[in-house]
Motif scaffolding. Structure first.
Motif, PDB file in Angstrom:
ATOM      1  N   VAL A 185      24.427  30.005  27.409  1.00 58.95           N
ATOM      2  CA  VAL A 185      25.600  29.146  27.621  1.00 58.95           C
ATOM      3  C   VAL A 185      26.323  29.524  28.911  1.00 58.95           C
ATOM      4  CG1 VAL A 185      27.793  28.426  26.606  1.00 58.95           C
ATOM      5  CG2 VAL A 185      25.844  28.981  25.137  1.00 58.95           C
ATOM      6  N   GLY A 186      26.843  28.536  29.638  1.00 57.74           N
ATOM      7  CA  GLY A 186      27.642  28.835  30.828  1.00 57.74           C
ATOM      8  C   GLY A 186      27.280  27.930  31.969  1.00 57.74           C
ATOM      9  N   ILE A 245      35.163  38.885  27.762  1.00 58.10           N
ATOM     10  CA  ILE A 245      35.125  38.004  26.578  1.00 58.10           C
ATOM     11  C   ILE A 245      34.172  36.862  26.888  1.00 58.10           C
ATOM     12  CG2 ILE A 245      36.464  36.352  25.199  1.00 58.10           C
ATOM     13  CD1 ILE A 245      37.160  39.204  24.514  1.00 58.10           C
ATOM     14  N   ARG A 246      33.254  36.588  25.939  1.00 55.84           N
ATOM     15  CA  ARG A 246      32.242  35.563  26.222  1.00 55.84           C
ATOM     16  C   ARG A 246      32.866  34.171  26.231  1.00 55.84           C
ATOM     17  NH1 ARG A 246      28.622  34.666  20.785  1.00 55.84           N
ATOM     18  NH2 ARG A 246      30.389  34.339  19.402  1.00 55.84           N
ATOM     19  N   LEU A 247      32.284  33.301  27.037  1.00 59.53           N
ATOM     20  CA  LEU A 247      32.775  31.957  27.265  1.00 59.53           C
ATOM     21  C   LEU A 247      33.047  31.198  25.965  1.00 59.53           C
ATOM     22  CD1 LEU A 247      33.245  30.369  29.907  1.00 59.53           C
ATOM     23  CD2 LEU A 247      31.048  29.257  29.524  1.00 59.53           C
ATOM     24  N   GLU A 248      32.149  31.389  24.988  1.00 61.08           N
ATOM     25  CA  GLU A 248      32.272  30.652  23.724  1.00 61.08           C
ATOM     26  C   GLU A 248      33.575  30.962  22.989  1.00 61.08           C
ATOM     27  OE1 GLU A 248      29.650  32.313  24.907  1.00 61.08           O
ATOM     28  OE2 GLU A 248      27.814  31.864  23.779  1.00 61.08           O
ATOM     29  N   PHE A 271      25.949  48.728  39.731  1.00 59.44           N
ATOM     30  CA  PHE A 271      27.402  48.473  39.635  1.00 59.44           C
ATOM     31  C   PHE A 271      27.699  48.127  38.178  1.00 59.44           C
ATOM     32  CE2 PHE A 271      24.929  44.985  41.466  1.00 59.44           C
ATOM     33  CZ  PHE A 271      25.034  44.020  40.482  1.00 59.44           C
ATOM     34  N   ASP A 272      28.966  48.319  37.742  1.00 63.63           N
ATOM     35  CA  ASP A 272      29.352  47.821  36.415  1.00 63.63           C
ATOM     36  C   ASP A 272      29.164  46.311  36.428  1.00 63.63           C
ATOM     37  OD1 ASP A 272      30.137  50.419  35.985  1.00 63.63           O
ATOM     38  OD2 ASP A 272      32.299  50.010  36.016  1.00 63.63           O
ATOM     39  N   ARG A 273      28.485  45.782  35.410  1.00 65.81           N
ATOM     40  CA  ARG A 273      28.251  44.334  35.461  1.00 65.81           C
ATOM     41  C   ARG A 273      28.434  43.692  34.092  1.00 65.81           C
ATOM     42  NH1 ARG A 273      21.698  44.364  36.393  1.00 65.81           N
ATOM     43  NH2 ARG A 273      21.161  45.001  34.278  1.00 65.81           N
ATOM     44  N   SER A 274      28.549  42.378  34.120  1.00 66.49           N
ATOM     45  CA  SER A 274      28.736  41.634  32.879  1.00 66.49           C
ATOM     46  C   SER A 274      27.394  41.240  32.305  1.00 66.49           C
ATOM     47  CB  SER A 274      29.569  40.377  33.138  1.00 66.49           C
ATOM     48  OG  SER A 274      29.651  39.632  31.943  1.00 66.49           O
ATOM     49  N   PRO A 275      27.187  41.483  30.991  1.00 66.13           N
ATOM     50  CA  PRO A 275      25.927  41.080  30.360  1.00 66.13           C
ATOM     51  C   PRO A 275      25.961  39.638  29.881  1.00 66.13           C
ATOM     52  CG  PRO A 275      27.233  42.292  28.796  1.00 66.13           C
ATOM     53  CD  PRO A 275      28.055  42.218  30.053  1.00 66.13           C
ATOM     54  N   LEU A 276      27.078  38.924  30.121  1.00 69.31           N
ATOM     55  CA  LEU A 276      27.167  37.546  29.612  1.00 69.31           C
ATOM     56  C   LEU A 276      28.122  36.722  30.469  1.00 69.31           C
ATOM     57  CD1 LEU A 276      30.029  38.026  27.993  1.00 69.31           C
ATOM     58  CD2 LEU A 276      28.513  38.749  26.163  1.00 69.31           C
ATOM     59  N   ASP A 277      28.105  35.416  30.258  1.00 69.73           N
ATOM     60  CA  ASP A 277      29.037  34.515  30.929  1.00 69.73           C
ATOM     61  C   ASP A 277      30.367  34.548  30.198  1.00 69.73           C
ATOM     62  OD1 ASP A 277      27.031  33.824  32.647  1.00 69.73           O
ATOM     63  OD2 ASP A 277      26.560  31.916  31.649  1.00 69.73           O
ATOM     64  N   GLY A 278      31.487  34.741  30.939  1.00 70.20           N
ATOM     65  CA  GLY A 278      32.784  34.793  30.259  1.00 70.20           C
ATOM     66  C   GLY A 278      33.898  35.153  31.213  1.00 70.20           C
ATOM     67  N   TYR A 279      34.853  35.927  30.686  1.00 68.19           N
ATOM     68  CA  TYR A 279      36.015  36.324  31.480  1.00 68.19           C
ATOM     69  C   TYR A 279      36.151  37.845  31.494  1.00 68.19           C
ATOM     70  CZ  TYR A 279      37.377  31.487  31.892  1.00 68.19           C
ATOM     71  OH  TYR A 279      37.386  30.149  32.217  1.00 68.19           O
ATOM     72  N   ALA A 280      36.254  38.390  32.703  1.00 68.43           N
ATOM     73  CA  ALA A 280      36.546  39.817  32.845  1.00 68.43           C
ATOM     74  C   ALA A 280      38.057  39.972  32.812  1.00 68.43           C
ATOM     75  CB  ALA A 280      35.978  40.346  34.166  1.00 68.43           C
ATOM     76  N   LEU A 281      38.532  40.994  32.081  1.00 72.48           N
ATOM     77  CA  LEU A 281      39.972  41.105  31.862  1.00 72.48           C
ATOM     78  C   LEU A 281      40.309  42.536  31.441  1.00 72.48           C
ATOM     79  CD1 LEU A 281      39.348  41.048  28.730  1.00 72.48           C
ATOM     80  CD2 LEU A 281      39.858  38.614  28.845  1.00 72.48           C
ATOM     81  N   ILE A 282      41.564  42.758  31.091  1.00 75.85           N
ATOM     82  CA  ILE A 282      41.968  44.065  30.583  1.00 75.85           C
ATOM     83  C   ILE A 282      41.862  44.000  29.056  1.00 75.85           C
ATOM     84  CG2 ILE A 282      43.893  45.684  30.405  1.00 75.85           C
ATOM     85  CD1 ILE A 282      44.682  44.462  33.282  1.00 75.85           C
ATOM     86  N   ALA A 283      40.950  44.788  28.503  1.00 79.31           N
ATOM     87  CA  ALA A 283      40.566  44.632  27.097  1.00 79.31           C
ATOM     88  C   ALA A 283      41.754  44.774  26.156  1.00 79.31           C
ATOM     89  CB  ALA A 283      39.467  45.643  26.741  1.00 79.31           C
ATOM     90  N   ASP A 284      42.638  45.763  26.425  1.00 81.90           N
ATOM     91  CA  ASP A 284      43.765  46.009  25.519  1.00 81.90           C
ATOM     92  C   ASP A 284      44.669  44.792  25.381  1.00 81.90           C
ATOM     93  OD1 ASP A 284      42.883  48.516  25.095  1.00 81.90           O
ATOM     94  OD2 ASP A 284      44.283  49.511  26.462  1.00 81.90           O
TER      95      ASP A 284
END
Lengths: 404, 404
Positions: free
Chosen positions: A253-254, B111-114, B47-60
């Motif tokens: 998805v995406g 957080i994943r796009l879904e 590099f630190d990378r995202s394993p999915l499509d979504g939003y990078a953010l501050i987890a807390d």
């Protein structure tokens, strides 16, 4: 459309047919799949022959011979391998015979050279028992008209030898299905490019090319493409001679998940776009003009499992094999598998035999991106859907990999 | 000189050394043996990378988000795979990020796009748990300086992928030992010749060429020779570029058993001329100028077993493998083996797993000349020397063959 694994496998297997055949010199046939059923047009051995160097004679005449009471015969002929006997054996006579040579008429046994002594023209037989066992009879191994090797047989060393026996210097084998591989993703660069920040190398195409070869296919490496519908579509169309088209990346998805759009653009009919396994859930499958298109995950470990479960059986069928599945055995978990499982799960593993059991242990590093776990695995644990965490001692089903 | 099998193996293994290395394009490396230990010069992922499509953010900030109580953030950047972030994440903001793209500075989760809804510039996070798990950390799979793949590793699919990750587009692999094959015997004709009376086709060379390939060697087919010292000697000398020379036929007692004479003529030092196994007892081994000469039986089944036990381990060592022996398991006889055994015996067999046991059954047709028994075998039963006939239920040692 998310489908169960077994349904996805059935859809794909029903879609493909066995490849046409080609004739290949026998010395290049190892590991190929025989494309014809080979029937013998003659007996083999083609004549009664001696399995050892010695004397062909009438077995009954010498049955009682011992070193103390030898039987003395007259040597009347000499039959090297590759030549024919000049005369029949008669009572009181013996023919010197070489390994592989045809038995002379009327001979009913052979005594090995080590149990004889020759003096002038006289042969002393020192041990006469079992002479009748030392004959390889005509047709003993193969009879004329026998179906000796079946179509679909994997040509191993024994089959190679048998095809040679039968004179099959250029047997029919099934053509290898040609599999085009493209790694998609704007972050991907070819393996021999310098690695600038934000980029990674194309590893999927190389990993999958080995999996294709192992399934009996032939890889056509189309390189990598950025996340661009037109670029991927164009690359796919350059390989119109291929039978199966496998992409990695852009399958989930995406907005950069493009393979679905590529299929639309090319008029490829989508069969399904998700399979309920883990890893490897995002898998697109499509078809156009009888050809198969598969879009696997960009994560190596996920792509490898999807390939194992969905593409390998298809290639095995196309390649003319009779068995499309790897062997499975039961084994006992030697270390726990701590995750609960929703969708059916496949876990790279090592198994080994102990005095009482076959044990199995998940490889370290089972994350989606982890190639290490696949690298040292000799098996894959199959965890059924909706399983709780599995403690040590649980009996599990294990798929055996041959190439580790 | 008749020697025990283990002594013969030791003599031959001590005589040979590992082949030199060559560089080969990665796409041709499947099943080759890695000739170098490959160390990573960088972290992987780099590099630190995202394993999915979504939003990078501050987890807390989003940990408590639910569909009923979403957390609303402002989208401030857009990071496709292959590109670098333009800005860091700050409190109250999120970066749209693609699978494989580098994480922006200060981001602690994805957080994943879904689980999101975008309206204008505002992103509603509908499920915020576990955002910190959705990061592939730099060096998580491989750290700079790590020895990732050891010299001597068989290049399977996972290793192929790993070598690509590390940029090894032309890794060093060990050269394949070149094995010259000659079938001797005046009764033998080439496979594509008409079969006149008294003759049989050369099957040994084809069978052995598959065994050579399976052991990691490269076959040089020298054809067949009649039972003539000069002819065989000449043929052997035409292949001076080979590393190992294997003949079949002419290896046992008798005046047409010529290989010993060939060795004398060529100044080849005889190492032994018999090995106490069955089948395959007549085996000559010789050496000259560091090269290995082996004379096997002319009987296909005997030659195949001698090759398995004596030549295969030698080729495996020369080819750079770390393990020279096939895997062995214990199995239970499902049908009796009725012969008493003097010398250690090897029996072609099929084994399979049942609910409780691994069973094994000798193939039909175990006579010396019988290729059929080898053709369908997936294993070889090892019967120790001086064994009585073995009834159903006896536990036996079984060598597993991979190519069946």
């Amino acid at each position: 459309m998310s489908v169960k694994l077994e349904i996805a496998q059935e859809i794909l297997l029903n879609l493909v047919t066995v490849m046409p055949r080609e004739r290949v010199p026998l010395q290049e046939c190892w590991r190929r799949i025989l494309g014809e059923t080979v029937t013998s047009d003659m007996d083999f051995p083609p004549f009664d022959r001696s399995p050892l160097d010695g004397y062909a004679l009438i077995a009954d005449e010498v049955a009682a011979a011992t070193p103390e009471n030898p039987v003395i015969l007259r040597q009347i002929d000499y039959i090297p391998a590759g030549e024919n006997p000049h005369t029949a054996v008669r009572a009181g006579t013996a023919c010197r015979i070489m390994t592989g040579a045809p038995l002379p008429p009327a001979a009913t046994g052979v005594i090995r050279l080590e149990d004889t002594v020759l003096q002038g023209n006289s042969v002393a037989i020192l041990a006469g028992k079992g002479a009748d066992k030392n004959i390889c009879f005509r047709g003993e191994e193969i009879f004329a008209g026998e179906e000796v090797v079946a179509q679909g047989t994997v040509i191993n060393a024994g089959v190679m030898g048998m095809l040679a026996v039968l004179g099959k210097s250029r047997p029919y084998v099934f053509c290898k299905p040609r599999v085009a591989l493209i790694a998609t993703g704007s972050e991907i660069v070819p393996v021999d490019f310098p690695l600038v920040p934000g980029k990674i190398r194309n590893s999927n195409s190389y990993m999958l090319s080995a999996q294709v070869a192992d399934a009996g296919g032939q890889t056509v490496l189309l390189g990598n493409a950025s996340d661009n519908v037109d670029e991927i579509a164009h690359l796919l169309e350059t390989a119109s001679d291929c039978d199966v088209f496998v992409t990695t990346g852009g399958a989930s998805v995406g907005d950069y998940d493009l393979i679905g759009e590529v299929y639309k653009k090319l008029g490829i009919t989508l069969l399904f776009d998700r399979v309920s396994i883990k890893p490897g859930m995002p898998v697109l499958a499509g078809t156009r003009d009888g050809k198969l298109y598969l879009g696997l995950s960009g994560n190596p470990a996920a792509a490898a499992i999807s390939f194992e479960q969905l593409v390998r059986p298809v290639l095995m069928k196309m390649a003319g094999r009779k068995v499309w599945w790897r062997p499975r055995i039961k084994a006992i978990l030697a270390s726990p598998f701590k995750k609960a499982t929703g969708a059916k799960r496949f876990v790279w593993a090592r198994c080994w035999q102990t005095a009482n059991d076959i044990l199995v242990e998940p490889s370290r590093g089972q994350g989606n991106g982890m190639l290490k776990s696949a690298m040292g695995a000799n098996s894959i644990i199959v965890i059924p859907e909706n399983s709780p965490p599995l403690p040590v001692g649980t009996e599990v089903e294990v798929v055996l990999l041959a190439d580790a």
